[in-house]
Design an enzyme around this catalytic site. Structure first.
Site, PDB file in Angstrom:
ATOM      1  N   MET A 158     -10.166  -4.114  -0.947  1.00 23.28           N
ATOM      2  CA  MET A 158     -10.405  -3.475   0.346  1.00 23.28           C
ATOM      3  C   MET A 158     -11.589  -2.508   0.210  1.00 23.28           C
ATOM      4  O   MET A 158     -11.452  -1.291   0.261  1.00 23.28           O
ATOM      5  CB  MET A 158      -9.136  -2.790   0.840  1.00 23.28           C
ATOM      6  CG  MET A 158      -8.080  -3.778   1.278  1.00 23.28           C
ATOM      7  SD  MET A 158      -6.616  -3.032   2.020  1.00 23.28           S
ATOM      8  CE  MET A 158      -5.570  -2.837   0.579  1.00 23.28           C
ATOM      9  N   THR A 159     -12.754  -3.112   0.040  1.00 21.02           N
ATOM     10  CA  THR A 159     -13.981  -2.335  -0.190  1.00 21.02           C
ATOM     11  C   THR A 159     -14.628  -1.970   1.138  1.00 21.02           C
ATOM     12  O   THR A 159     -15.725  -2.423   1.474  1.00 21.02           O
ATOM     13  CB  THR A 159     -14.958  -3.137  -1.064  1.00 21.02           C
ATOM     14  OG1 THR A 159     -14.998  -4.498  -0.595  1.00 21.02           O
ATOM     15  CG2 THR A 159     -14.540  -3.113  -2.519  1.00 21.02           C
ATOM     16  N   GLU A 180       0.840  -1.204   0.000  1.00 29.23           N
ATOM     17  CA  GLU A 180       0.000   0.000   0.000  1.00 29.23           C
ATOM     18  C   GLU A 180       0.876   1.255   0.000  1.00 29.23           C
ATOM     19  O   GLU A 180       1.337   1.670   1.052  1.00 29.23           O
ATOM     20  CB  GLU A 180      -0.916   0.005   1.225  1.00 29.23           C
ATOM     21  CG  GLU A 180      -1.873  -1.160   1.301  1.00 29.23           C
ATOM     22  CD  GLU A 180      -2.749  -1.107   2.550  1.00 29.23           C
ATOM     23  OE1 GLU A 180      -3.011  -0.014   3.078  1.00 29.23           O
ATOM     24  OE2 GLU A 180      -3.164  -2.172   3.000  1.00 29.23           O
TER      25      GLU A 180
END
Length: 428
Positions: free
Chosen positions: A253-254, A194
């Site tokens: 990653m909702t 990330e």
């Protein structure tokens, strides 16, 4: 991810004979339930969940035995163990105490056998060995967490091969520590970078390619997965279609579409958008990745087992999309269930997302009804399944986990009626 001492957050026995461990894997590998070939239709959507390494330090403690006792381990297709660290050009054990040294008493041990203080192999990873023996078809994946700068450095051409080899040696070959070897414990690797900058795009793809090559050479069928943000635009310059050809699953990653960083209330993980709503949605994320070239069958919809809150919220629209003062951090669903009893539950007609509001405090979260709605969407769009963050935040009976399992495996069953989830007292 969120709400834990974890780099995803932007805010969260019996002694095993050493000679046996050194010579043979603990079990034979079974074929993966989903392959890299997008033309291979999956039998049904997968249910995957992250297990929190730090559960030992929670109050109450959360252990592998907890998950097994409530029947949670048996309904999962895959469990991602969070976490391993990416530091100093190599993979490493993130918490040696939790992973290798913690002495489990009999009541907390998967097989009911207490660890001995002088036992060389203890901790969570030994509990996973015991779990694997009980449930050999459960896929166990090690999740690699690290700062973006660490991944960027490790993915450089001069560092890449040695870094990948260190991860494979530690977790797939099972050389966990001097004298501790558990080949075959993990069935794959989950990479959470990330997020790669534009200048990292080529190296990101090359890193995945290196993992794929070395994992295939080690043992056919090992899973290589990635966790990705809610938009492909977070990966500028990255060819997501090329990424999808290298990996087995793309975990979306909702969640965290709204939270305490905002002065306005909203939904944490809405399926669809309604008028006046700010932020993203599950539907938009899924369609964006499909447009970017990722097969629908490889996409896992992220499901949060936690929620966010605001207080001093105005009463207009029952608190939804109103200004308020954010409550720091998140709350596990097991805590939100207690709050529900003192509040009024409302529900969005479009996405079935719930919220609670007592005239002052507002909470956004998931419940069995909203999970069922997302499950229907997964079936309609032929998606890969659910990815839960994280298992330790569920109720002591695994209410949300079992709701997700029921909705995926029996789409016609009303999961809201199958569980003890509080019934909304008001609907919007």
């Amino acid at each position: 991810m969120t709400g834990v001492p974890n780099l995803r957050s932007l805010l969260r026995t019996t002694v095993i004979p050493l000679a046996l461990l050194l010579c043979t894997p603990l079990w034979s590998a079974s074929p993966p339930s989903n392959t890299r070939d997008a033309s291979s239709a999956i039998q049904r959507p997968l249910l995957t969940g992250y297990f929190p390494q730090w559960g030992l330090y929670n109050q109450p403690q959360y252990t592998v035995k907890n998950l097994l006792t409530i029947g949670g381990a048996s309904v999962l297709d895959q469990m991602n163990y969070a976490q391993a660290f990416v530091t100093g050009g190599r993979c490493s054990i993130a918490d040696p105490n939790a992973d290798l040294n913690y002495t489990f008493p009999a009541e907390q041990s998967v097989d009911g056998v207490a660890d001995k203080p002088d036992q060389i192999f203890r901790g969570n990873l030994n509990q996973l060995v015991k779990l694997k023996r009980k449930l050999p078809n459960l896929k166990l994946i090690i999740s690699l967490e690290g700062r973006a700068a660490s991944f960027a450095e490790d993915a450089q051409p001069q560092n890449r091969a040695a870094f990948v080899e260190s991860c494979i040696d530690l977790f797939l070959k099972g050389n966990l520590a001097p004298g501790i070897q558990a080949a075959g414990l993990f069935d794959g690797i989950d990479i959470d970078w990330e997020y790669p900058h534009r200048e990292d795009a080529e190296n990101y793809l090359a890193l995945l390619s290196e993992f794929r090559k070395k994992m295939d050479a080690l043992r056919p069928g090992l899973l290589l997965n990635v966790a990705v943000g809610p938009s492909p635009r977070m990966y500028p310059g990255t060819d997501m279609a090329a990424v999808s050809k290298l990996v087995d699953q793309v975990g979306l990653m909702t969640y965290d579409f709204n939270g305490p960083w905002s002065a306005t209330t909203g939904f944490i993980a809405p399926l669809r958008a309604r008028e006046g709503q700010e932020g993203g949605t599950v539907e938009h994320t899924v369609q964006s990745y499909i447009t970017a070239g990722v097969p629908a069958s490889k996409l896992l919809v992220g499901l949060p087992f936690y929620g966010y809150g605001w207080h001093k919220v105005t009463e207009d629209n029952n608190g939804l999309f109103q200004e308020g003062q954010s409550i720091h951090g998140d709350r596990p669903y097991r805590s939100i269930v207690d709050i529900i009893e003192q509040s009024t539950v409302y529900r969005d007609e479009l996405s079935q997302a719930p919220w609670i509001f007592d005239g002052d405090v507002f909470w956004t979260y998931e419940d069995p009804t909203s999970i069922r709605q997302k499950s229907e969407y997964i079936h309609q769009q032929h998606l890969g399944g659910f990815m839960i963050w994280e298992l330790g935040e569920d109720t002591s009976t695994g209410l949300l986990l079992h709701a997700a399992h029921t909705s995926l495996t029996h789409p016609s069953v009303d999961t809201a009626q199958q569980t003890s989830s509080p019934t909304p007292t008001a609907t919007k």
